[in-house]
Design an enzyme around this catalytic site. Structure first.
Site, PDB file in Angstrom:
ATOM      1  N   LYS A  28       5.077  -5.713  -3.687  1.00  0.00           N
ATOM      2  CA  LYS A  28       4.346  -5.351  -2.477  1.00  0.00           C
ATOM      3  C   LYS A  28       2.935  -4.941  -2.832  1.00  0.00           C
ATOM      4  O   LYS A  28       2.766  -4.169  -3.778  1.00  0.00           O
ATOM      5  CB  LYS A  28       5.079  -4.188  -1.815  1.00  0.00           C
ATOM      6  CG  LYS A  28       4.437  -3.574  -0.613  1.00  0.00           C
ATOM      7  CD  LYS A  28       5.284  -2.423  -0.155  1.00  0.00           C
ATOM      8  CE  LYS A  28       4.648  -1.785   1.047  1.00  0.00           C
ATOM      9  NZ  LYS A  28       5.394  -0.639   1.498  1.00  0.00           N
ATOM     10  N   LYS A  42       5.084  -1.742  -6.581  1.00  0.00           N
ATOM     11  CA  LYS A  42       4.374  -1.402  -5.352  1.00  0.00           C
ATOM     12  C   LYS A  42       3.010  -0.883  -5.741  1.00  0.00           C
ATOM     13  O   LYS A  42       2.893   0.083  -6.495  1.00  0.00           O
ATOM     14  CB  LYS A  42       5.138  -0.353  -4.557  1.00  0.00           C
ATOM     15  CG  LYS A  42       4.404   0.075  -3.285  1.00  0.00           C
ATOM     16  CD  LYS A  42       5.206   1.057  -2.470  1.00  0.00           C
ATOM     17  CE  LYS A  42       4.474   1.418  -1.189  1.00  0.00           C
ATOM     18  NZ  LYS A  42       5.237   2.383  -0.390  1.00  0.00           N
ATOM     19  N   ARG A  91       0.090   2.617   8.132  1.00  0.00           N
ATOM     20  CA  ARG A  91      -0.064   4.076   8.159  1.00  0.00           C
ATOM     21  C   ARG A  91      -0.538   4.537   9.530  1.00  0.00           C
ATOM     22  O   ARG A  91      -0.188   5.623   9.983  1.00  0.00           O
ATOM     23  CB  ARG A  91      -1.017   4.524   7.045  1.00  0.00           C
ATOM     24  CG  ARG A  91      -0.392   4.299   5.674  1.00  0.00           C
ATOM     25  CD  ARG A  91      -1.286   4.738   4.530  1.00  0.00           C
ATOM     26  NE  ARG A  91      -0.739   4.318   3.248  1.00  0.00           N
ATOM     27  CZ  ARG A  91      -1.373   4.431   2.094  1.00  0.00           C
ATOM     28  NH1 ARG A  91      -2.579   4.958   2.055  1.00  0.00           N
ATOM     29  NH2 ARG A  91      -0.805   4.014   0.972  1.00  0.00           N
TER      30      ARG A  91
END
Ligand code: PBG
Length: 426
Positions: free
Chosen positions: A346, A293, A303
């Site tokens: 990711k 990640k 977010r």
């Protein structure tokens, strides 16, 4: 019937133009819908192709029926004439290239292209992330058109119902936690009656056969907006955070989660979570580890959706540097050794090389996360008519599969599955 086949398939061109074949290249739908009429089965599509073929005329200008009658009477068509179709005015007269290999031969018709297609995608490969909150209403997320913070009681169940209708049976939950429940140690993360455990119980009660993935990380519960506990000097404390994550994962497992997914990037968390789950008897609960990640700017819209921006600093001391490739191998080796069941990369599309790296270095299933920023870019460019949203969506997902992803976490899951099932997406 068979005699119709002896004619060159002139109907091919016409079939190509038909809208429901726009995505034939993506393979047919393997969804097993619960409600029959809305999803068209492959069999239905085949017969409508035959109908279309019947309406087409053979190159000789006669109908298929006339051709069949000829064949029955013993009159078979002559071989097609060796005429070269005319090139446009101004085409240079040249001698054909003296080459043996002409890869275009294997691309010359839809049937050949389908036969040699190396990668396919089906709704079974897709995991739909769902944003949930305590409210009753579904609140649109500004930076992610088409996505909502779903009311856990109503909107969520409706969304899951619709996704299952097109063959998506896997879901990953992301909660928006009220500020009043956030703290520096993120203890709400393992409240057995918190939003996530409650939602898992509701989902598994209503849809026992779905796969529920959960996110294991402190950021939704942290008043600092970080994935771990922040020391006064700003350091994210590793082992203390892992202790909390274990409690979080066990609480999720207790509620009925099928796969817990640590997305926090603390060292040693996979092994610790495995031991904690096993100690409580949850040997069957899987771990999907966010192996690689990256500290990416593509998470911006997410977010915003969860109001989980770090209050200070960034996540670079735990998430990986986007410049790094080899380092992903260290994380892969650690996660494998610690007992991960699935390895995740990711973001997705900008990190195809990392997906391929993991695919080639592990026998475990690989997951790719097409993150919020990737989703929003395609949505925005589509809304501005700069690209064809649906085609770019399908291509991006196919490319993630080609790079080596078994499953894809994507906000497009329902829309893409709808296309794969031959239904209109809007
Ligand atoms: C944090 C988490 C993030 C995402 C999933 N889990 C964001 C972050 O690391 O700040 C991002 C997903 C997306 O952008 O779609 N545990």
């Amino acid at each position: 019937m068979a005699s119709a086949v002896s004619f060159p398939p002139a109907n091919v061109q016409m079939l190509q133009g038909r809208s429901c074949h726009g995505h034939a290249a993506f393979g047919s739908c393997s969804a097993v819908p619960r409600t029959g009429p809305r999803v068209r089965s492959t069999a239905v599509r085949v017969s409508s192709e035959q109908e279309a073929a019947a309406a087409v005329r053979a190159p000789s200008g006669r109908s298929i029926e006339e051709c069949e009658a000829d064949a029955v009477a013993g009159r078979f068509p002559a071989p097609p004439p060796l005429v070269r179709p005319k090139a446009p005015e101004g085409t240079p007269q040249i001698r054909p290239l003296d080459i043996e290999k002409r890869p275009r031969r294997n691309r010359k018709s839809p049937a050949l292209r389908a036969a040699f297609q190396e990668t396919t995608i089906s709704p079974a490969n897709l995991v739909l992330p769902l944003f949930i909150h305590e409210g009753e209403e579904d609140a649109p997320i500004g930076a992610m058109p088409g996505c909502f913070r779903l009311g856990w009681r109503h909107g969520l169940l409706d969304e899951v119902y619709k996704a299952r209708d097109v063959g998506v049976n896997s879901f990953v939950l992301f909660p928006k936690i009220p500020d009043a429940l956030k703290s520096q140690s993120g203890d709400e993360a393992y409240n057995d009656n918190g939003l996530v455990p409650r939602t898992i119980r509701l989902l598994k009660d209503k849809f026992p056969d779905i796969v529920v993935y959960t996110d294991v990380a402190l950021d939704p519960y942290s008043s600092d907006g970080h994935d771990g506990i922040v020391r006064e000097d700003g350091v994210i404390m590793n082992d203390e955070t892992v202790y909390q994550l274990c409690k979080q994962a066990v609480s999720q497992a207790r509620a009925g989660a099928d796969v817990v997914s640590p997305s926090d990037m603390m060292d040693g968390r996979v092994g610790a979570i495995r031991a904690a789950l096993d100690a409580e008897g949850f040997h069957d609960v899987s771990i999907m580890s966010y192996t690689a990640k990256y500290a990416s700017s593509f998470y911006g819209p997410f977010r915003e959706a969860l109001d989980s921006n770090p209050r200070f600093g960034d996540k670079k001391t735990y998430q990986m540097n986007p410049a790094n490739y080899r380092e992903a191998l260290l994380e892969t080796a650690a996660d494998e050794a610690e007992g991960a069941d699935i390895l995740l990369v990711k973001p997705g599309l900008p990190y195809l090389d990392i997906i391929r790296l993991l695919r080639d270095n592990s026998a475990l299933p690989i997951a790719a996360y097409q993150v919020s920023g990737e989703y929003s870019m395609i949505k925005a460019a589509g809304a501005l008519k700069m690209i064809d949203e649906e085609k770019v969506m399908m291509e991006s997902l196919m490319c993630l599969r080609r790079a080596g992803a078994d499953i894809i976490l994507t906000y497009f899951a329902r829309q893409a599955a709808t296309v794969l099932c031959g239904m209109r997406s809007k």
